[in-house]
Design a protein around this motif. Sequence first.
Motif, mmCIF file in Angstrom:
data_model
loop_
_atom_site.group_PDB
_atom_site.id
_atom_site.type_symbol
_atom_site.label_atom_id
_atom_site.label_comp_id
_atom_site.label_asym_id
_atom_site.label_seq_id
_atom_site.Cartn_x
_atom_site.Cartn_y
_atom_site.Cartn_z
ATOM 1 N N ALA A 82 -11.722 2.554 -3.784
ATOM 2 C CA ALA A 82 -10.883 2.438 -4.969
ATOM 3 C C ALA A 82 -9.926 3.627 -4.970
ATOM 4 C CB ALA A 82 -11.738 2.435 -6.228
ATOM 5 N N VAL A 83 -8.656 3.354 -5.214
ATOM 6 C CA VAL A 83 -7.649 4.405 -5.177
ATOM 7 C C VAL A 83 -7.193 4.713 -6.596
ATOM 8 C CG1 VAL A 83 -5.410 5.082 -4.230
ATOM 9 C CG2 VAL A 83 -6.854 3.474 -2.969
ATOM 10 N N MET A 84 -7.245 5.976 -6.968
ATOM 11 C CA MET A 84 -6.816 6.356 -8.319
ATOM 12 C C MET A 84 -5.505 7.114 -8.282
ATOM 13 S SD MET A 84 -10.167 7.444 -10.494
ATOM 14 C CE MET A 84 -9.326 7.380 -12.074
ATOM 15 N N TYR A 85 -4.697 6.899 -9.301
ATOM 16 C CA TYR A 85 -3.473 7.673 -9.456
ATOM 17 C C TYR A 85 -3.274 7.934 -10.941
ATOM 18 C CZ TYR A 85 1.236 9.413 -9.018
ATOM 19 O OH TYR A 85 2.339 10.233 -9.069
ATOM 20 N N ALA A 86 -3.148 9.183 -11.307
ATOM 21 C CA ALA A 86 -2.905 9.578 -12.696
ATOM 22 C C ALA A 86 -3.813 8.839 -13.676
ATOM 23 C CB ALA A 86 -1.435 9.360 -13.055
ATOM 24 N N GLY A 87 -5.100 8.829 -13.383
ATOM 25 C CA GLY A 87 -6.063 8.273 -14.320
ATOM 26 C C GLY A 87 -6.229 6.767 -14.267
ATOM 27 N N ARG A 88 -5.448 6.099 -13.409
ATOM 28 C CA ARG A 88 -5.604 4.641 -13.305
ATOM 29 C C ARG A 88 -6.076 4.271 -11.928
ATOM 30 N NH1 ARG A 88 -0.474 2.856 -16.737
ATOM 31 N NH2 ARG A 88 -1.078 4.155 -18.479
ATOM 32 N N LEU A 89 -6.812 3.178 -11.885
ATOM 33 C CA LEU A 89 -7.230 2.657 -10.601
ATOM 34 C C LEU A 89 -6.114 1.736 -10.129
ATOM 35 C CD1 LEU A 89 -10.911 1.734 -10.409
ATOM 36 C CD2 LEU A 89 -9.263 1.124 -8.709
ATOM 37 N N VAL A 90 -5.436 2.067 -9.039
ATOM 38 C CA VAL A 90 -4.282 1.260 -8.650
ATOM 39 C C VAL A 90 -4.617 0.176 -7.633
ATOM 40 C CG1 VAL A 90 -2.575 3.016 -9.252
ATOM 41 C CG2 VAL A 90 -3.493 2.949 -6.919
ATOM 42 N N GLU A 91 -5.698 0.385 -6.864
ATOM 43 C CA GLU A 91 -6.059 -0.636 -5.884
ATOM 44 C C GLU A 91 -7.532 -0.508 -5.555
ATOM 45 O OE1 GLU A 91 -3.436 -0.705 -2.535
ATOM 46 O OE2 GLU A 91 -4.398 -2.442 -1.630
ATOM 47 N N ASP A 92 -8.240 -1.637 -5.422
ATOM 48 C CA ASP A 92 -9.569 -1.542 -4.841
ATOM 49 C C ASP A 92 -9.953 -2.805 -4.102
ATOM 50 O OD1 ASP A 92 -12.462 -2.463 -6.232
ATOM 51 O OD2 ASP A 92 -10.722 -2.770 -7.530
ATOM 52 N N GLY A 93 -10.826 -2.633 -3.115
ATOM 53 C CA GLY A 93 -11.216 -3.748 -2.264
ATOM 54 C C GLY A 93 -12.095 -3.221 -1.153
ATOM 55 N N SER A 94 -12.321 -4.029 -0.125
ATOM 56 C CA SER A 94 -13.167 -3.545 0.963
ATOM 57 C C SER A 94 -12.441 -2.391 1.660
ATOM 58 C CB SER A 94 -13.455 -4.667 1.953
ATOM 59 O OG SER A 94 -12.372 -4.798 2.852
ATOM 60 N N ALA A 95 -13.221 -1.451 2.211
ATOM 61 C CA ALA A 95 -12.638 -0.247 2.802
ATOM 62 C C ALA A 95 -11.597 -0.619 3.854
ATOM 63 C CB ALA A 95 -13.739 0.613 3.413
ATOM 64 N N GLU A 96 -11.965 -1.560 4.696
ATOM 65 C CA GLU A 96 -11.084 -1.947 5.788
ATOM 66 C C GLU A 96 -9.766 -2.500 5.232
ATOM 67 O OE1 GLU A 96 -11.862 -0.748 8.496
ATOM 68 O OE2 GLU A 96 -10.042 -1.628 9.369
ATOM 69 N N ASP A 97 -9.890 -3.386 4.237
ATOM 70 C CA ASP A 97 -8.722 -4.008 3.622
ATOM 71 C C ASP A 97 -7.792 -2.984 2.984
ATOM 72 O OD1 ASP A 97 -8.701 -6.619 4.066
ATOM 73 O OD2 ASP A 97 -9.649 -7.229 2.176
ATOM 74 N N VAL A 98 -8.377 -2.130 2.159
ATOM 75 C CA VAL A 98 -7.549 -1.188 1.406
ATOM 76 C C VAL A 98 -6.918 -0.166 2.354
ATOM 77 C CG1 VAL A 98 -7.591 0.644 -0.333
ATOM 78 C CG2 VAL A 98 -8.835 -1.477 -0.730
ATOM 79 N N LEU A 99 -7.685 0.270 3.353
ATOM 80 C CA LEU A 99 -7.177 1.347 4.194
ATOM 81 C C LEU A 99 -6.382 0.860 5.404
ATOM 82 C CD1 LEU A 99 -10.118 3.896 3.928
ATOM 83 C CD2 LEU A 99 -7.981 3.856 2.658
ATOM 84 N N THR A 100 -6.339 -0.439 5.642
ATOM 85 C CA THR A 100 -5.453 -0.888 6.724
ATOM 86 C C THR A 100 -4.383 -1.863 6.254
ATOM 87 O OG1 THR A 100 -7.277 -2.303 7.359
ATOM 88 C CG2 THR A 100 -6.772 -0.515 8.852
ATOM 89 N N HIS A 101 -4.707 -2.675 5.233
ATOM 90 C CA HIS A 101 -3.675 -3.612 4.757
ATOM 91 C C HIS A 101 -3.429 -3.375 3.284
ATOM 92 C CE1 HIS A 101 -4.841 -5.563 8.469
ATOM 93 N NE2 HIS A 101 -6.075 -5.671 8.001
ATOM 94 N N SER A 102 -3.134 -2.136 2.914
ATOM 95 C CA SER A 102 -3.004 -1.849 1.494
ATOM 96 C C SER A 102 -1.787 -2.555 0.914
ATOM 97 C CB SER A 102 -2.889 -0.348 1.278
ATOM 98 O OG SER A 102 -1.760 0.132 1.949
ATOM 99 N N LEU A 103 -1.882 -2.859 -0.371
ATOM 100 C CA LEU A 103 -0.798 -3.565 -1.051
ATOM 101 C C LEU A 103 -0.030 -2.641 -1.977
ATOM 102 C CD1 LEU A 103 -2.669 -6.855 -2.032
ATOM 103 C CD2 LEU A 103 -0.837 -6.607 -0.331
ATOM 104 N N HIS A 104 -0.684 -1.612 -2.487
ATOM 105 C CA HIS A 104 -0.026 -0.764 -3.461
ATOM 106 C C HIS A 104 0.839 0.295 -2.769
ATOM 107 C CE1 HIS A 104 0.677 1.803 -6.891
ATOM 108 N NE2 HIS A 104 0.215 0.824 -7.650
ATOM 109 N N PRO A 105 2.071 0.497 -3.249
ATOM 110 C CA PRO A 105 2.954 1.480 -2.601
ATOM 111 C C PRO A 105 2.360 2.892 -2.570
ATOM 112 C CG PRO A 105 4.189 0.167 -4.180
ATOM 113 C CD PRO A 105 2.751 -0.229 -4.330
ATOM 114 N N TYR A 106 1.520 3.215 -3.561
ATOM 115 C CA TYR A 106 0.919 4.547 -3.537
ATOM 116 C C TYR A 106 -0.091 4.657 -2.402
ATOM 117 C CZ TYR A 106 -1.776 8.655 -4.687
ATOM 118 O OH TYR A 106 -2.408 9.856 -4.602
ATOM 119 N N THR A 107 -0.966 3.663 -2.275
ATOM 120 C CA THR A 107 -1.942 3.683 -1.175
ATOM 121 C C THR A 107 -1.205 3.719 0.158
ATOM 122 O OG1 THR A 107 -3.195 2.153 -2.561
ATOM 123 C CG2 THR A 107 -4.076 2.628 -0.390
#
Lengths: 345, 346
Positions: free
Chosen positions: A231-256
């Motif tokens: 789960a990726v947090m930015y300024a107190g909000r959770l901006v993206e979460d999912g399986s580690a592989e998904d989030v860290l290789t095919h992230s959707l959020h511009p911050y991630t």
Amino acid sequence: MKPLLNVENLSVWFPKKVSFFGKPLTWIKAVNGVTFQLKAGETLGLVGESGSGKSTTGYAIMRALNPREGKIEFCPDGDTVYDLASMDQKELRPIRKHFQLIFQDPFSSLNPRMTVRDLIAEPLKVSGQGTHKEHTERVKELMAEVGLNPAFLNRYPHAFSGGQRQRIVIARALTLNPKLIICDEAVSALDVSVQAQILNLLMELKEKHNLAYIFIGHDLEVVRHIADRVAVMYAGRLVEDGSAEDVLTHSLHPYTQSLLATAPRPDPHFVYENKPLSGEVPNPAALPSGCVFHPRCPVAKDCCSEKVPQHTQLDGKSVRCLMHEEDSKHNWDESFSLAETIQDD
Amino acid sequence: MTEKDRHVVLEIKDIAVDYKTDHGTVHAVRGVTYKVHADEMLAIVGESGCGKSQSSYATMGLIQAPGEVVRGEILFHEDESSAPFNLLSVDKNSPEMRSIRGGKLSMIFQEPMTALSPVHKIGKQIDEALKIHTDLDKAGRFKRACEMLTLVGIPDAEKRYHQYSFEFSGGMRQRIMIAIALCCNPKLLIADEPTTGLDVTIQAQILDLIQDLKKKFNMGVIFITHDLAVVAQNADRVAVMYLGRIVEEADKVTLFDEPQHPYTQALLRSVIGSPLASDGKLKTIEGSVPGPYDVVEGCAFHPRCEHCMHGLCDKKMPDFEQVNDKTKAACHLFTEEGKHHKESQA
Ligand SMILES: Nc1ncnc2c1ncn2[C@@H]1O[C@H](COP(=O)(O)OP(=O)(O)OP(=O)(O)O)[C@@H](O)[C@H]1O
Ligand SMILES: Nc1ncnc2c1ncn2[C@@H]1O[C@H](COP(=O)(O)OP(=O)(O)OP(=O)(O)O)[C@@H](O)[C@H]1O
Ligand code: SF4
Ligand SMILES: [Mg+2]
Ligand SMILES: [Mg+2]
């Protein structure tokens, strides 16, 4: 089966300015509307820049802090659900043994005047179960389990190296057979080779005891290695979460995506395509309107400063970005490629 | 430009630093040798306590009693034409050393909050450095200070000049440290963990800045870190330290692709995300680094080394020498004695 932990719309605010009558006038909005679930035996990696609210989220779940709103449903046995958010400290006492915290700094989290035996046995002593002798037996068992020589039972923490002290902290956390351990930067202060030993230990213990971890860290490679979900947090909000592989290789959020693009890799052949994000994390006492990331976002549109993004489910991930919301995605042209935009800048 | 054409800015030969304490002598640095060229970043990596900071403090003349540089030479070449100057030939508090330190030779410290004065405006702190090391007048110094602040990415420099360090974020403070370190156009910059504790995005900004300035001023950079990912991303050459010595040195790609020393190999295997690391359970190095008062005979790594040759590695310290055309290392697997030892065992 019910999830071990179901966090819904969790917010934690700290008073900043207080009026003459003790009423808060302005707030530090450290955590805002955080929602996620954690299954028994699962590891959730919680990442984000300093001040994004990772520790605050962890402490609120353990009720070391009081949430402003939200639910923290905890189900240690797969059946009974407790809403930790609405319980008082007395009601929480019998449930506390199910969750433990491991801090970053193995030097300050151990009382230098207590022996290793007393440090590890302390939670047992506080709980009032068992005899002194039984405690000592349990301590020996735990020491062996975390890779410490049980013969060193009566030594003091200063006689141990940083990695060994972190093992003591881990043994102590295991004393009461918890279901959930929150590891707040538990390996960040350790040297690489020691870090690898501790990560191996954490992964081994998880298998053996079906432990769930909330693993707070800033090293994306370490988190990728240990976490099942991220789960990726930015300024107190959770901006993206999912399986580690998904989030860290095919992230959707511009911050991630920006985080991943700039995080250094221990591989001299890795090609970095993007420039680092400019600017800094916003002040939680004066959060930007709309999407909190919009002032730094390389692909922000006008709508981003006006509308707060909600969770959108997409490709197995949950993402909070207007670019992916039905009502606003037309603002981003079909043919548009995010990677190119970041590169040109 | 090949390495040979580039001018050597700093040459350190067999530096050793001892601390005599009540509990015994700590050999903080046990013989370190390296060169840094202009427009080159030499990364010094190694685990906590291996002597990275102490070896650079020796160069800066910052070793405090009971510590002492007990042997070696530190040659500073200001430019191609000037004769090398042995920094150890003068007292560390002499006027010569004072004029070099903070001017031609500059350092950024790990903790910007303790390195910056809390009671002086940040502009004044840049002004101090300029006063000592340049002959600019007051207006010239103000202009230069503002230019430097702008250069390191601090907006509104003229207004920020009058603020105090606590009014800045951690990343901003590190930028100010860089501005102070670079305001006198140093030939060599020593950056001791300049981004440790900063966020990845801020770290990336600072590293970009150091890279730009390195090129712009044709400056040599010694970059001290324990983060191998930062090294892989930024360094030109890498020196790996273990217990007060350099055990291996090579260009970055060679070091990561063909590590020679057993310690470097083991270290890279334990770094998550490196091509040598495994996916599941990580390979770790058995045991731990000896404490500062422990005496290890022979190769300091031998108690943890899987290639240790008993009777040699535990008796004699291997020399730090060229082991092939790209790499220097200190390990008996490459020394003549080591080869003889293996033959005699066979
Ligand atoms: N007790 C407190 N009182 C006031 N503000 C607080 C308190 N604890 C945290 N904060 C603020 O809340 C925000 C979130 O802090 P938190 O420690 O959760 O961040 P974090 O993501 O853990 O950061 P780090 O990576 O630096 O540990 C920060 O702006 C912090 O200054
Ligand atoms: N004032 C001192 N007195 C005694 N020993 C010292 C002193 N300062 C440093 N040392 C010793 O010198 C050795 C090298 O320290 P140094 O600070 O150079 O390590 P380092 O590689 O920079 O470590 P780190 O990554 O933790 O910064 C250590 O064993 C340390 O204990
Ligand atoms: S000298 Fe011997 S003990 Fe030291 S690294 Fe080489 S093989 Fe291992
Ligand atoms: Mg934190
Ligand atoms: Mg250091």
